[in-house]
Design a protein around this motif. Structure first.
Motif, mmCIF file in Angstrom:
data_model
loop_
_atom_site.group_PDB
_atom_site.id
_atom_site.type_symbol
_atom_site.label_atom_id
_atom_site.label_comp_id
_atom_site.label_asym_id
_atom_site.label_seq_id
_atom_site.Cartn_x
_atom_site.Cartn_y
_atom_site.Cartn_z
ATOM 1 N N ARG A 1 0.686 -1.335 -0.091
ATOM 2 C CA ARG A 1 -0.064 -0.003 -0.411
ATOM 3 C C ARG A 1 1.047 1.928 -0.056
ATOM 4 O O ARG A 1 0.304 1.798 -0.395
ATOM 5 C CB ARG A 1 -1.355 -0.043 1.007
ATOM 6 C CG ARG A 1 -2.094 -1.145 1.200
ATOM 7 C CD ARG A 1 -2.729 -1.096 2.385
ATOM 8 N NE ARG A 1 -3.627 -0.266 2.502
ATOM 9 C CZ ARG A 1 -4.380 0.835 3.528
ATOM 10 N NH1 ARG A 1 -4.190 -0.143 4.720
ATOM 11 N NH2 ARG A 1 -5.099 1.894 3.068
ATOM 12 N N LEU A 2 1.852 1.329 0.707
ATOM 13 C CA LEU A 2 2.884 1.938 1.068
ATOM 14 C C LEU A 2 3.390 2.790 -0.638
ATOM 15 O O LEU A 2 2.850 3.756 -1.193
ATOM 16 C CB LEU A 2 4.125 2.523 1.392
ATOM 17 C CG LEU A 2 3.959 1.982 3.164
ATOM 18 C CD1 LEU A 2 5.385 1.376 3.681
ATOM 19 C CD2 LEU A 2 3.280 3.293 3.780
ATOM 20 N N ALA B 1 -0.337 4.461 -2.280
ATOM 21 C CA ALA B 1 -0.577 5.601 -1.524
ATOM 22 C C ALA B 1 0.359 6.961 -2.218
ATOM 23 O O ALA B 1 0.181 8.308 -1.999
ATOM 24 C CB ALA B 1 -0.205 5.733 -0.451
ATOM 25 N N ALA B 2 2.116 6.221 -2.249
ATOM 26 C CA ALA B 2 3.362 7.487 -2.681
ATOM 27 C C ALA B 2 3.023 7.718 -4.218
ATOM 28 O O ALA B 2 2.684 9.252 -4.496
ATOM 29 C CB ALA B 2 5.163 7.132 -2.752
ATOM 30 N N THR C 1 0.185 8.345 -5.916
ATOM 31 C CA THR C 1 -1.280 8.650 -5.777
ATOM 32 C C THR C 1 -0.998 10.225 -5.148
ATOM 33 O O THR C 1 -1.404 11.161 -6.291
ATOM 34 C CB THR C 1 -1.934 7.792 -5.215
ATOM 35 O OG1 THR C 1 -2.737 6.222 -5.379
ATOM 36 C CG2 THR C 1 -3.545 8.801 -4.992
ATOM 37 N N ALA C 2 -0.140 10.209 -4.072
ATOM 38 C CA ALA C 2 -0.142 11.591 -3.502
ATOM 39 C C ALA C 2 0.786 12.419 -4.678
ATOM 40 O O ALA C 2 0.560 13.574 -5.156
ATOM 41 C CB ALA C 2 0.887 11.420 -2.238
ATOM 42 N N ILE D 1 -5.376 14.565 0.048
ATOM 43 C CA ILE D 1 -4.421 14.098 0.076
ATOM 44 C C ILE D 1 -4.426 12.900 1.269
ATOM 45 O O ILE D 1 -4.453 12.978 2.102
ATOM 46 C CB ILE D 1 -2.826 14.334 -0.247
ATOM 47 C CG1 ILE D 1 -2.979 15.615 -1.536
ATOM 48 C CG2 ILE D 1 -1.937 13.111 -0.342
ATOM 49 C CD1 ILE D 1 -1.452 16.150 -1.775
ATOM 50 N N PHE E 1 -2.660 9.758 2.996
ATOM 51 C CA PHE E 1 -1.634 9.326 3.198
ATOM 52 C C PHE E 1 -1.949 7.406 3.458
ATOM 53 O O PHE E 1 -2.825 7.689 4.823
ATOM 54 C CB PHE E 1 -0.287 9.965 4.013
ATOM 55 C CG PHE E 1 0.360 11.168 3.306
ATOM 56 C CD1 PHE E 1 0.879 11.054 2.723
ATOM 57 C CD2 PHE E 1 -0.692 12.473 3.554
ATOM 58 C CE1 PHE E 1 0.995 11.674 1.702
ATOM 59 C CE2 PHE E 1 -0.241 13.593 2.932
ATOM 60 C CZ PHE E 1 1.203 13.188 1.869
ATOM 61 N N ALA E 2 -0.988 6.817 3.334
ATOM 62 C CA ALA E 2 -1.675 5.183 4.061
ATOM 63 C C ALA E 2 -0.751 5.223 5.431
ATOM 64 O O ALA E 2 0.014 6.391 5.816
ATOM 65 C CB ALA E 2 -0.161 4.473 3.312
#
Length: 412
Positions: free
Chosen positions: A2-3, A6-7, A9-10, A48, A50-51
């Motif tokens: 997931r990290l 998420a990164a 996507t951000a 935004i 974040f995970a």
């Protein structure tokens, strides 16, 4: 996994939002369709997310060694009329990792490997005196390796309610097992009372062997388990626990290689019902002692649809001596035999029959002792611990087991 998602996507959101943010800082928003014209405000600006932080809470490794010896009439590793050898050794390395994902989710993963050497299923020793060695070629076939992975996920639904899921997979040469379950805990009365419930389903898929060791396809066994429990804080130093467990089993409930002695000196297959319903009621008292110790007392009543009834009582004392914790305990168990247990049967008879020593009537005792050393590390509350445990178990129908276990771990 997931990290990175998420990164990414951000990063994408930052690329989209950044030009507008720069334009807003110096004047009116910029419209790509009408240069110089202000853009309409976005009613749903991108957010935004974040995970949550992933953090290892503890890591542990353990090694346990079991040594069993005794005699049982279900074993063909001995004289034809029995009893045969129940000699077995088990070496089990195990590892465990506990991690948190954010403030709500706790994940526990355990991996274990068993190396089992057993005489009871070895029918090459049939008709020979107990203790007869096998040849170097056939001997290794008595050794079986098993691997298992268990996972527990606990989610804090709110301040008083936890929801969890359990999954496990077990693999060895003649058997595979899959298990899934869920559990729920809820606290109330200022957390002085905790109710718990769990439901677990296990499916075993295993080889069907005859007494000569020939394989006849696969069989299935199903186990469904339901538990209810309550924990009550009576005083600041006293806790009581109560529980009820129900287990329903169906399918092939024998291991297929157990045998029974016949009155004519031969042996036949074990025959048991294809359903077993089991009930267990338990209670426990935990009392803090003013000299940095704790007393634990427990009792369990068991009854099943095969006619066996059992009573188990145990007691243990823990004593804290600085960084050292010492434990000593004992257990007493008494059970009646199932309705169809015997040590000799009529070869022409019909109906259920077993000579399994675990289904006989007997009294068992156990004594255990352990020690644990907690060593602080650094200035953040981290600890490294070392633990050792040993137990001697014996019962009145010619069986005894000794085991020793050592562990080392780190935790926050």
């Amino acid at each position: 996994m997931r990290l990175p998602v998420a990164a990414a996507t951000a990063a994408a959101l930052i690329c989209v939002v950044a030009p507008a943010a720069r334009a807003t800082a110096v004047g009116a928003p910029f419209s790509p369709f009408f240069p110089g014209a202000p853009a309409a405000p976005d009613p749903d600006p991108p957010v935004i997310v974040f995970a949550p932080a992933y953090q290892i809470q503890s890591v542990a490794a353990r090694f346990t060694y079991f040594d069993q010896d005794g005699l049982g009439y279900q074993s063909a590793a001995g004289p034809a009329a029995g009893p045969g050898s129940e000699r077995a050794t088990i070496a089990e390395p195990q590892s465990e990792v506990v991690a948190t994902l954010g403030d709500r989710l706790v994940e526990r993963v355990t991996v274990s490997v068993d190396v089992v050497t057993a005489a009871s299923p070895d029918h090459r020793l049939y008709g020979l005196p107990v203790g007869t060695p096998v040849d170097a070629v056939s001997g290794p076939s008595r050794i079986n390796e098993a691997e298992e992975i268990d996972s527990d996920s606990t989610y804090a639904w709110d301040r008083t309610t936890n929801l969890g899921f359990h999954a496990n997979y077990h693999l060895e040469e003649p058997l595979e097992s899959w298990g899934l379950g869920t559990f729920l805990t809820h606290s109330f009365a200022d957390d002085n009372t905790v109710l718990a419930a769990s439901l677990y389903q296990l499916v075993d898929w295993f080889d069907n062997f005859n007494l000569a060791g020939k394989r006849f396809g696969r069989d299935v066994r199903s186990t469904t388990n339901f538990n209810l429990g309550i924990t009550q804080l009576l005083t600041p130093t006293t806790i009581v626990l109560g529980g009820y467990g129900f287990t329903a089993q169906g399918g092939t409930l024998t291991n297929t290689w157990n045998s029974v002695p016949f009155s004519d000196g031969t042996r036949g297959t074990e025959v048991v019902p294809r359903e077993r319903l089991r009930h267990a009621f338990s209670g426990r008292l935990v009392q803090w002692l003013p000299w940095q110790g704790a007393l634990k007392l427990g009792y369990r009543f068991y009854a099943d649809s095969w006619g066996s009834v059992a009573h188990t009582a145990d007691a243990a004392v823990s004593q804290r001596l600085g960084q050292l914790t010492l434990d000593i305990g004992g257990r007493y168990h008494r059970q009646s035999a199932v309705d169809f247990f015997g040590i000799v049967f009529d070869p022409a008879g019909a109906g259920y029959r077993t000579a399994d020593s675990d289904l006989a009537g007997f009294t068992a005792y156990a004594l255990s002792a352990g020690a644990r050393w907690d060593q602080p590390v650094g200035h953040r509350g981290h600890q490294i611990y070392f633990a050792a445990t040993g137990e001697h178990y014996w019962r009145t129908n010619n069986l005894h087991v000794d085991f020793v276990s050592g562990a080392v771990g780190w935790r926050q």
